[in-house]
Each structure stands twice: as C-alpha cells, then as structure tokens.
Design a protein around this motif. Structure first.
Motif, PDB file in Angstrom:
ATOM      1  N   ALA A 231      10.816   0.904   2.745  1.00 36.22           N
ATOM      2  CA  ALA A 231       9.936   1.672   3.625  1.00 36.22           C
ATOM      3  C   ALA A 231       9.651   3.051   3.038  1.00 36.22           C
ATOM      4  N   LYS A 232      10.672   3.636   2.400  1.00 32.74           N
ATOM      5  CA  LYS A 232      10.492   4.935   1.762  1.00 32.74           C
ATOM      6  C   LYS A 232       9.501   4.843   0.614  1.00 32.74           C
ATOM      7  N   GLN A 233       9.590   3.747  -0.161  1.00 32.30           N
ATOM      8  CA  GLN A 233       8.661   3.565  -1.272  1.00 32.30           C
ATOM      9  C   GLN A 233       7.231   3.383  -0.777  1.00 32.30           C
ATOM     10  N   VAL A 234       7.084   2.665   0.341  1.00 35.86           N
ATOM     11  CA  VAL A 234       5.754   2.483   0.917  1.00 35.86           C
ATOM     12  C   VAL A 234       5.191   3.823   1.374  1.00 35.86           C
ATOM     13  N   LYS A 235       6.054   4.629   1.988  1.00 36.06           N
ATOM     14  CA  LYS A 235       5.618   5.949   2.442  1.00 36.06           C
ATOM     15  C   LYS A 235       5.224   6.819   1.257  1.00 36.06           C
TER      16      LYS A 235
ATOM     17  N   GLY B  26       4.080   5.753  -1.572  1.00 32.38           N
ATOM     18  CA  GLY B  26       2.841   5.241  -2.142  1.00 32.38           C
ATOM     19  C   GLY B  26       1.615   5.594  -1.333  1.00 32.38           C
ATOM     20  N   GLU B  27       1.793   5.971  -0.063  1.00 39.29           N
ATOM     21  CA  GLU B  27       0.644   6.321   0.760  1.00 39.29           C
ATOM     22  C   GLU B  27      -0.073   7.572   0.250  1.00 39.29           C
ATOM     23  N   ASN B  28       0.654   8.439  -0.439  1.00 39.94           N
ATOM     24  CA  ASN B  28       0.069   9.685  -0.940  1.00 39.94           C
ATOM     25  C   ASN B  28      -0.432   9.572  -2.377  1.00 39.94           C
ATOM     26  N   MET B  29      -0.454   8.375  -2.889  1.00 39.10           N
ATOM     27  CA  MET B  29      -0.932   8.164  -4.248  1.00 39.10           C
ATOM     28  C   MET B  29      -2.263   7.429  -4.186  1.00 39.10           C
ATOM     29  N   TYR B  30      -3.189   7.941  -4.936  1.00 41.99           N
ATOM     30  CA  TYR B  30      -4.529   7.369  -4.922  1.00 41.99           C
ATOM     31  C   TYR B  30      -4.926   7.032  -6.357  1.00 41.99           C
TER      32      TYR B  30
END
Length: 245
Positions: free
Chosen positions: A110-114, A116-120
C-alpha cells in the motif's frame, strides 16, 4: 464466549475471520481447536444474519470446510496407517499461513502504491506526420546483398593472403653476428647503413640491429659517431688505433 461486537464487513474474507479468531483465542495455526473455532465462526455468521447483513458465499463455503474437518477428526482410527495419516487441519493451516504472509505484506504494498501516485510519466507523443515506405522488392534484395558483402569483409582472410608476409623462418641473431664479424675480417671500418645493404627481409633487418647491439654490449665492436652525424662507423677493437690516422 464474549459478545461479538464487530460486523462481517470488517473482514476481507473467511481466512481473515479465521485468523482473527485464532489470534483472539491465542492458539497455534498448526494446532487449531476446530470445534471451538467452528462454534465462534458460526456465531459470527448467525449474528450477521440477525443484522440483515449479506453473507458472501465464500464464508458459507469455509463453514462447510470446517464442518468437514471436524467430522474427519471425530472418525475413529483403527490401525497405524490411519494414525499416520495427514492431519485434516494441515491444508487449512497452510492456507492460513500463506494468507498471513500476504496480509503482512499489504502495508508495504500500500505504501508503494501511495508512493507511485506522485510519479508521472510522459505519455507517448502523437506523430504529426505519416511515414510512408515506397520501397520495392528489388530494394530489399540490394540491401540484403550489401549486408552480405559487409559480413564477408569481416571474415578473417585466408592463409593464402599472408603469402610472402609471414611463414618465413626468423633469422637468428647469432647468424648476423657471424656475418658482421666476417666483414670486419676484411676492413676495420664499416658504415652502419652498409650492414643492411644485402638484407632481404624484415627479419634480417631486426636480427642485424640486435647483432650490433649485442656486439657493442660485449665490447667486440665500438660505435663511433655523434648525434648530429648520421653516418655511424663500426670500429673493430683491433682497429681502434686507426681512428687517429
């Protein structure tokens, strides 16, 4: 048994509910008291029904599996083979252990998903022009032949290509030493360039030069000349007095 105050929606599945009951009763996954856990499991399902909560089919299927395990454990064992048979709870224990590993990894994922949310990433650009190929079959054949020619040039040359370059025997330095000393038997002074007049191969040139160095090192000849004077004279030790004449 304590009053159950949680709802069925709090669990992600039947294995999640079983892990909760096992932790609550402080028992080992490898030695699950099926009767007690089954009773508590069914109480949870009954309370969910009384609260008009929808019970997923997977919870009902797990209840049936627990009843089957309990039935197998109640069957009498008459011989040694039955006593050595696999524990009916073994498969359930393995499922619970695998699910527990996944559950422990959930916070990290879940931390990794979070994160990745700020990477574009930049989406692929749409080309504003079209690439048209107008080549015929003959163009492809010519390109293939050209490629084959380039490949052939990379192949090492045959032995015949080295004819006259390599393969000749090397001239021994000792042979050239004897030849130089033989020239000194005729005269005392020799031009350095004169030593190479009759050489016929690179091997002879190298051997002659090494022979001069060897004779000079052993003081069998003397080198006479200056840095500005390119005409170097080889002088025999026996003819050293002739330098003044």
């Amino acid at each position: 048994m304590e009053n159950i105050t949680f709802h069925l929606d709090s669990f992600d599945g039947p294995l999640d509910l079983l892990l909760h009951l096992i932790a609550k009763n402080k028992v080992s996954i490898y030695d699950i008291p099926i009767s007690e856990i089954l009773k508590q499991y069914l109480d949870v399902l009954n309370e969910a029904r009384s609260m008009n909560l929808e019970i997923a089919s997977e919870f009902i299927a797990m209840a049936s599996e627990l009843v089957l395990i309990k039935s197998k454990m109640l069957l009498p064992r008459h011989d040694k083979e039955d006593e050595q048979a696999e524990d009916p709870r073994a498969k359930l224990a393995l499922m619970l252990l695998e699910y527990q590993k996944i559950k422990l990894a959930t916070p990290f994922l879940a931390k990794q998903v979070k994160f990745g949310e700020n990477m574009y990433i930049k989406p692929p650009e749409q080309l504003s022009y079209k690439v048209e190929y107008k080549h015929c079959t003959n163009d492809l054949i010519r390109a293939a032949k050209h490629l084959l020619r380039r490949t052939e040039r990379k192949i090492p040359p045959s032995i015949r290509a080295f004819s006259g370059i390599v393969g000749k025997e090397n001239v021994p330095v000792s042979t050239m030493i004897d030849r130089i000393l033989q020239l000194f038997s005729v005269k005392n002074h020799l031009s350095f360039n004169e030593l190479f007049d009759n050489t016929q191969s690179r091997s002879e040139v190298v051997a002659t030069f090494l022979a001069v160095l060897e004779l000079s090192k052993t003081h069998r000849i003397l080198l006479d000349g200056t840095q500005d004077n390119s005409y170097i004279t080889l002088v025999s030790p026996n003819g050293e007095e002739d330098l003044d004449s």
